[in-house]
Design an enzyme around this catalytic site. Structure first.
Site, PDB file in Angstrom:
ATOM      1  N   GLY A  56     -20.046   7.276   4.905  1.00  0.00           N
ATOM      2  CA  GLY A  56     -19.092   7.548   3.833  1.00  0.00           C
ATOM      3  C   GLY A  56     -19.718   7.418   2.458  1.00  0.00           C
TER       4      GLY A  56
ATOM      5  N   LYS B  94       0.849  -1.187   0.000  1.00  0.00           N
ATOM      6  CA  LYS B  94       0.000   0.000   0.000  1.00  0.00           C
ATOM      7  C   LYS B  94       0.884   1.236   0.000  1.00  0.00           C
ATOM      8  CE  LYS B  94      -4.537   0.818   0.301  1.00  0.00           C
ATOM      9  NZ  LYS B  94      -5.627   0.065  -0.299  1.00  0.00           N
TER      10      LYS B  94
ATOM     11  N   GLY C 125     -18.176   8.336  -0.560  1.00  0.00           N
ATOM     12  CA  GLY C 125     -17.182   8.479  -1.610  1.00  0.00           C
ATOM     13  C   GLY C 125     -17.589   7.636  -2.802  1.00  0.00           C
TER      14      GLY C 125
ATOM     15  N   VAL D  51     -17.056   4.442  -3.632  1.00  0.00           N
ATOM     16  CA  VAL D  51     -17.618   3.121  -3.322  1.00  0.00           C
ATOM     17  C   VAL D  51     -18.911   3.256  -2.534  1.00  0.00           C
ATOM     18  CG1 VAL D  51     -17.207   0.913  -2.183  1.00  0.00           C
ATOM     19  CG2 VAL D  51     -15.332   2.055  -3.357  1.00  0.00           C
TER      20      VAL D  51
END
Length: 345
Positions: free
Chosen positions: A179, A79, A181, A183
């Protein structure tokens, strides 16, 4: 560009890069290449300091090892993080410098999109590295992985329903979604179309307004999402949000969302079990994005291969939850054991 190796026991390679010309401050962490070259997205976030960025990079890299193994991909875990505000600090020059940083790993790590990073950003990085995926151009380009991630989470949620409620009906159930965003918004669309009621939150007021209009969602302040009277909690923002305090406030029977590293620690997974809340392990259910990206990395053009891999996430979720119930064990521990056995082979 100045490259500084960082000490991280148990990880194969962790490097901090600082580029004065572009302002880049970034960490790439490779946890394991046991199953293949490391793959995992790049996150841009205004971390308070280098230690916080390193902690996140290490957690995310290890998570990718487990996510890729759980999805039966021949890829290791890595990552990257960029210490910057994606709304203020992002420039083409910064992303190009990041591309040069990725290239310095000589194929040991391939990057893609994550929080704060768009397809366009990765395409800037790809001007200086051949180890970037999630692109819109090229023979094997896989594009934005967000819709595929959301589909995998949705299918896994459907599989987890029967473990939490004794049936697989989503219609009429209320989902508290944290959330909105890329996705989170796609997941909200799946849930809305299937007949679920949505209560949403996000720090982006525009995204909240969009969800209210498109999905007839109700919205709450970010910190109030844990107190919502709901059936399912779907964390789709940052990680480590499930802890002693937030779990105590939850009124749901199932946690299933797209965020990485949802559990603050092992104790959080045990606390969910003790409270009778079914937890669908995050790195299993949110593997759709890396499956999509992996097709690009592995040069696979057959969409059926991607679709079948994504559908298998729900099968794996069901297996893990079934075994966890039989053992009266925390699903995250059963998932870890499942992957550890794969890595041991």
């Amino acid at each position: 560009m100045k490259l500084t190796p960082l000490d991280a026991p148990g990880y194969e390679k962790v490097v901090y890069a600082e580029d004065e010309a572009s302002g880049l401050k970034s960490i790439i962490a490779v946890h394991s290449t046991k199953l293949g070259p490391a793959a995992g997205g790049c996150r841009m976030f205004a971390y308070p300091d280098l230690d916080a960025a390193k902690t996140d990079a290490l957690r995310l890299a290890r998570g990718m090892t487990y996510k890729n193994a759980a999805a039966s991909l021949p890829l290791g875990g890595g990552k990257s993080v960029i210490i910057a505000d994606p709304h203020k600090d992002k420039t083409p020059e910064l992303m190009q410098a990041f591309g040069r940083f990725v290239e310095s790993f000589e194929g040991m790590y391939t990057t893609a999109e994550d929080v704060g990073i768009s397809v366009e950003d990765i395409e800037e990085a790809a001007k200086f590295t051949s180890h970037a995926a999630g692109l819109t151009k090229g023979e094997y380009a896989s594009g934005d992985p967000s819709p595929v991630t959301a589909r995998g989470v949705y299918l896994s949620c459907m599989a987890a329903l029967k473990h939490a409620f004794g049936n697989d009906r989503i219609e009429g159930k209320t989902v508290a979604l944290q959330g909105l965003g890329h996705v989170g918004m796609y997941l909200a669309e799946h849930l809305h179309e299937a007949g679920a009621s949505l209560v949403v939150t996000d720090i982006d007021a525009h995204a909240v307004a969009q969800a209210r209009q498109k999905f007839s969602a109700r919205s709450v302040a970010p910190n109030d999402i844990y107190d919502v009277d709901a059936d399912i909690f779907a964390p789709c923002a940052m990680g480590a949000i499930l802890n002693a305090d937030t779990i105590d406030r939850l009124k749901v029977k199932l946690v299933c969302g797209a965020a990485n590293n949802q559990l603050a620690d092992d104790a959080a997974g045990d606390a969910l079990l003790a409270k009778g809340i079914v937890y669908a392990p995050d790195y299993v259910v949110n593997g759709g994005g890396i499956i999509n990206v992996s097709a690009e990395i592995l040069k696979i053009t057959d969409q059926k291969w991607v679709d079948q891999k994504v559908e298998l996430l729900a099968v794996t979720t069901d297996k893990i939850l079934t075994k966890a119930k039989a053992l009266n064990a925390s699903p995250h521990k059963v998932a870890d054991q499942f992957v550890d056995e794969i890595l041991a082979q």
